[in-house]
Write an enzyme that holds these catalytic residues in place. Structure first.
Site, mmCIF file in Angstrom:
data_model
loop_
_atom_site.group_PDB
_atom_site.id
_atom_site.type_symbol
_atom_site.label_atom_id
_atom_site.label_comp_id
_atom_site.label_asym_id
_atom_site.label_seq_id
_atom_site.Cartn_x
_atom_site.Cartn_y
_atom_site.Cartn_z
ATOM 1 N N ARG A 159 -10.361 19.002 11.093
ATOM 2 C CA ARG A 159 -9.651 19.595 12.237
ATOM 3 C C ARG A 159 -8.450 20.431 11.807
ATOM 4 O O ARG A 159 -8.059 21.364 12.497
ATOM 5 C CB ARG A 159 -9.175 18.491 13.186
ATOM 6 C CG ARG A 159 -10.302 17.787 13.928
ATOM 7 C CD ARG A 159 -9.773 16.549 14.591
ATOM 8 N NE ARG A 159 -9.079 15.704 13.611
ATOM 9 C CZ ARG A 159 -8.446 14.582 13.898
ATOM 10 N NH1 ARG A 159 -8.412 14.148 15.140
ATOM 11 N NH2 ARG A 159 -7.862 13.879 12.960
ATOM 12 N N LYS A 193 -19.697 4.537 3.093
ATOM 13 C CA LYS A 193 -19.521 3.165 3.548
ATOM 14 C C LYS A 193 -18.225 3.070 4.365
ATOM 15 O O LYS A 193 -17.364 3.933 4.168
ATOM 16 C CB LYS A 193 -19.496 2.228 2.356
ATOM 17 C CG LYS A 193 -18.123 2.080 1.681
ATOM 18 C CD LYS A 193 -18.038 0.851 0.843
ATOM 19 C CE LYS A 193 -16.621 0.366 0.772
ATOM 20 N NZ LYS A 193 -16.342 -0.755 -0.023
ATOM 21 N N LYS A 240 -22.782 4.191 -10.837
ATOM 22 C CA LYS A 240 -22.132 3.859 -12.114
ATOM 23 C C LYS A 240 -23.170 3.832 -13.227
ATOM 24 O O LYS A 240 -24.265 3.290 -13.054
ATOM 25 C CB LYS A 240 -21.440 2.487 -12.021
ATOM 26 C CG LYS A 240 -20.170 2.508 -11.196
ATOM 27 C CD LYS A 240 -19.556 1.122 -11.176
ATOM 28 C CE LYS A 240 -18.371 1.058 -10.249
ATOM 29 N NZ LYS A 240 -17.162 1.641 -10.817
ATOM 30 N N HIS A 284 -21.816 -3.719 -2.519
ATOM 31 C CA HIS A 284 -21.821 -3.516 -3.970
ATOM 32 C C HIS A 284 -22.446 -4.694 -4.729
ATOM 33 O O HIS A 284 -23.312 -4.511 -5.586
ATOM 34 C CB HIS A 284 -20.398 -3.314 -4.493
ATOM 35 C CG HIS A 284 -19.648 -2.229 -3.811
ATOM 36 N ND1 HIS A 284 -20.242 -1.052 -3.431
ATOM 37 C CD2 HIS A 284 -18.357 -2.130 -3.430
ATOM 38 C CE1 HIS A 284 -19.326 -0.280 -2.851
ATOM 39 N NE2 HIS A 284 -18.187 -0.918 -2.845
HETATM 40 N N1 LIG Z 1 -10.969 6.884 0.565
HETATM 41 C C1 LIG Z 1 -11.814 6.150 -0.117
HETATM 42 O O1 LIG Z 1 -11.581 5.789 -1.276
HETATM 43 C C2 LIG Z 1 -13.109 5.718 0.511
HETATM 44 C C3 LIG Z 1 -13.944 4.869 -0.227
HETATM 45 C C4 LIG Z 1 -15.172 4.502 0.320
HETATM 46 C C5 LIG Z 1 -15.531 4.973 1.564
HETATM 47 N N2 LIG Z 1 -14.685 5.786 2.266
HETATM 48 C C6 LIG Z 1 -15.128 6.272 3.576
HETATM 49 O O2 LIG Z 1 -15.093 7.692 3.572
HETATM 50 C C7 LIG Z 1 -14.758 8.183 4.851
HETATM 51 C C8 LIG Z 1 -13.526 9.061 4.728
HETATM 52 O O3 LIG Z 1 -12.471 8.276 4.231
HETATM 53 P P1 LIG Z 1 -11.050 8.861 3.820
HETATM 54 O O4 LIG Z 1 -10.350 7.787 3.103
HETATM 55 O O5 LIG Z 1 -11.195 10.170 3.168
HETATM 56 O O6 LIG Z 1 -10.355 9.039 5.258
HETATM 57 P P2 LIG Z 1 -9.119 9.954 5.622
HETATM 58 O O7 LIG Z 1 -8.235 10.176 4.456
HETATM 59 O O8 LIG Z 1 -8.536 9.369 6.874
HETATM 60 O O9 LIG Z 1 -9.788 11.343 5.963
HETATM 61 C C9 LIG Z 1 -10.540 11.557 7.130
HETATM 62 C C10 LIG Z 1 -10.998 12.992 7.161
HETATM 63 O O10 LIG Z 1 -11.717 13.192 8.359
HETATM 64 C C11 LIG Z 1 -11.158 14.317 9.051
HETATM 65 N N3 LIG Z 1 -11.318 14.088 10.479
HETATM 66 C C12 LIG Z 1 -10.790 13.095 11.228
HETATM 67 N N4 LIG Z 1 -11.179 13.219 12.508
HETATM 68 C C13 LIG Z 1 -11.979 14.305 12.564
HETATM 69 C C14 LIG Z 1 -12.684 14.960 13.599
HETATM 70 N N5 LIG Z 1 -12.650 14.523 14.875
HETATM 71 N N6 LIG Z 1 -13.409 16.040 13.295
HETATM 72 C C15 LIG Z 1 -13.460 16.522 12.037
HETATM 73 N N7 LIG Z 1 -12.814 15.942 11.014
HETATM 74 C C16 LIG Z 1 -12.076 14.866 11.272
HETATM 75 C C17 LIG Z 1 -9.701 14.354 8.600
HETATM 76 O O11 LIG Z 1 -9.128 15.613 8.659
HETATM 77 P P3 LIG Z 1 -8.356 16.182 9.960
HETATM 78 O O12 LIG Z 1 -7.362 15.154 10.372
HETATM 79 O O13 LIG Z 1 -7.767 17.458 9.472
HETATM 80 O O14 LIG Z 1 -9.401 16.396 10.975
HETATM 81 C C18 LIG Z 1 -9.864 13.988 7.138
HETATM 82 O O15 LIG Z 1 -10.274 15.114 6.400
HETATM 83 C C19 LIG Z 1 -14.588 6.959 5.734
HETATM 84 O O16 LIG Z 1 -15.799 6.663 6.367
HETATM 85 C C20 LIG Z 1 -14.246 5.859 4.737
HETATM 86 O O17 LIG Z 1 -14.615 4.592 5.213
HETATM 87 C C21 LIG Z 1 -13.483 6.169 1.763
#
Ligand SMILES: NC(=O)c1ccc[n+]([C@@H]2O[C@H](COP(=O)([O-])OP(=O)(O)OC[C@H]3O[C@@H](n4cnc5c(N)ncnc54)[C@H](OP(=O)(O)O)[C@@H]3O)[C@@H](O)[C@H]2O)c1
Length: 484
Positions: A51, A148, A182, A240
């Site tokens: 967004r 996940k 991995k 995992h």
């Molecule tokens: N971070 C990790 O290490 C990790 C590990 C395993 C799994 N995951 C999974 O990966 C996914 C992302 O995690 P994250 O940690 O990267 O989360 P995050 O840092 O909160 O990022 C979320 C992303 O989604 C975008 N977003 C939110 N609402 C949106 C909407 N309505 N339309 C379009 N884009 C939108 C946000 O950007 P804007 O606010 O600019 O829209 C941001 O780019 C999740 O499902 C999480 O469970 C993450």
């Protein structure tokens, strides 16, 4: 030994959530490393979407920062970074809105592999899937990658599967469990199925028990309220550790083919016995070494969520009946280590008098740190003084053994994204596999909730709660030491 570089086909990859933590820490740096390594053809395009009001230059600046922060210095070549960044662009899109979709449609090219990475909250998966179809951006060859957690129980996992299935076939859906990317995890399959050495012994007749440990030193500080809704069972065991268990326990697939491998893993999950409450120990870390306790980090003094779990799992099938699998994972433990240890049984008869010197053969597969294998074997203690036995490790570090190519082991995300582009689903979870894992997990969690079970406290920097030791002691076994 230098690994062969086989570039993937030219692709357009749209990263929804392209400004988020996962994209910045893993996806963008991982793609850069594969570009640097020559796996990504220079005509490929990576399109960030979220967004935030950014233009292409703004997104490239963000990506440049991510590369500087998360890519090792020896791989940061200024010319290659600029060439990579030139392949990046950005479209502002709200997954629930109408704007930006036509612009995105104009960016993806005909005749090019098209993939969409849903690096956003799972609650947005349905919106993205629907709009990609509504606006004619996804085609029958497109792939989607979903992150996940895939549900928090069977019901929610089924609902997610159903939402995706409205617009994509199973062959188009790549559910990520980064553990499967991995190197050593894949090596489990190579070790088992590319050698004659282990497979004849790989059964309860010869294997006394298996230990799977994923120990972390970090706390949940900073993401405590998110973690508290999951806990170690949902966060680690259901996905995992279940995958590791499957790769150890599964029958040889007829071919290294996505469905053949996943069929065999599914059979293992279906053969898991329900786990009795006596075979589970849960824990919450206490404050220590200047850091707060789990209850402080999750900001709920009454939380019953576990930051540690140990459990004994039995598999009711011909191969494994009588060989328990002990699983443990936790936060704020003594060391950061992940390993699988296969402990073999005693020889049926000893011809040596030195019973004291005898130890079981153990095959340890280290996932981190220092990926490798260690086989403990008995030899004669050197020197005069009769036939005394001693145990020595046959130790192999993959990085050392493989030289240059071993030192450049790709991160799990890099490998998995390249597999998406290649259209290879072997290392991704199938919908029925995820549902079967939840079917096994749900009654365990429901049991805690019904009984109001509280986790046991454990010291930060320890090996977990005392009761976890008993889980093995009472079977006449002991956990391996947690150390790096
Ligand atoms: N971070 C990790 O290490 C990790 C590990 C395993 C799994 N995951 C999974 O990966 C996914 C992302 O995690 P994250 O940690 O990267 O989360 P995050 O840092 O909160 O990022 C979320 C992303 O989604 C975008 N977003 C939110 N609402 C949106 C909407 N309505 N339309 C379009 N884009 C939108 C946000 O950007 P804007 O606010 O600019 O829209 C941001 O780019 C999740 O499902 C999480 O469970 C993450």
């Amino acid at each position: 030994m230098v690994s062969r570089v086989i570039p993937v086909d030219v692709f357009d990859l749209v990263v929804f959530g392209g400004t988020g933590d996962l994209a910045q820490r893993k996806i963008i740096p991982g793609l850069y490393r594969r570009y640097w390594g020559g796996h990504i053809p220079p005509e490929s395009c990576i399109i960030g979407a979220a967004r935030s009001d950014l233009d292409d230059a703004g997104y490239r600046a963000l990506a440049r920062e991510a590369i500087i922060e998360y890519v090792a210095e020896d791989k940061r070549d200024p010319e290659i970074i600029e060439a990579f960044l030139a392949r990046l662009s950005y479209v502002a899109i709200d997954a629930k809105g109408t704007g930006g979709w036509d612009k995105l449609k104009a960016r993806v090219r005909k005749g090019t592999v098209r993939a969409f990475y849903f690096s956003v909250a799972p609650s947005l998966f349905g919106d993205l899937a629907e709009r990609l179809h509504l606006h004619g951006i996804a085609n029958p060859e497109s792939r989607i990658v979903v992150e996940k957690p895939f549900g928090r129980d069977l019901e929610s996992a089924k609902a997610l599967n159903a939402v995706l299935a409205q617009h994509f076939t199973e062959a188009q859906i790549y559910r990520i469990d980064h553990y499967l990317g991995k190197e050593t995890v894949q090596n489990l399959m190579a070790v088992r199925f590319a050698n004659i050495l282990f497979e004849p012994l790989w059964k309860s007749e010869y294997v006394d028990h298996v230990q799977i440990t994923v120990a972390e030193t970090v706390s949940v500080d900073g993401r405590g309220s998110y973690y508290d809704r999951a806990g170690a069972m949902r966060d680690m065991v259901q996905n995992h550790m279940m995958q590791l268990l499957c790769l150890i326990a599964m029958e040889p697939p007829y071919h290294f083919d996505p469905d053949a491998v996943r069929d065999e893993k599914l059979k293992v999950i279906r053969a898991l016995d329900p786990v009795s409450p006596d075979d589970i120990v849960r824990g919450q870390y206490l404050a220590g070494n200047g850091q707060g306790s789990y209850l402080e980090h999750c900001e709920d003094p009454a939380s019953k969520t576990e930051s540690y779990i140990a459990l004994k799992v039995n598999i009711s099938n011909w191969r494994w009946k009588g060989t328990p699998f002990y699983l443990r994972t936790g936060k704020r433990l003594r060391a950061r280590t992940s390993e699988i240890a296969i402990t073999f049984r005693e020889p049926p008869h000893s011809i040596f008098d030195d019973a004291e010197g005898w130890r079981e053969n153990v095959l340890v597969i280290r996932l981190q740190p220092n990926e490798g294998m260690n086989l403990k074997v008995m030899i004669k203690e050197p020197g005069p003084g009769g036939m005394r036995l001693t145990q020595v490790p046959l130790d192999m570090s993959f990085a050392e053994a493989l030289g240059e190519s071993g030192a450049d082991i790709p991160d799990a995300y890099e490998r998995l994204i390249m597999d998406v582009i290649r259209g290879n689903q072997t290392l991704f979870m199938r919908g029925d596999e995820v549902e079967a894992a939840w079917s096994w997990t749900d009654p365990i969690i429901e049991g805690w909730e019904e009984r109001g079970d509280k986790p046991m406290p454990y010291d930060a920097g320890s090996s977990g709660p005392e009761d976890a030791l008993m889980l093995m002691h009472r079977d006449g076994r002991r956990w391996r030491e947690i150390r790096e």
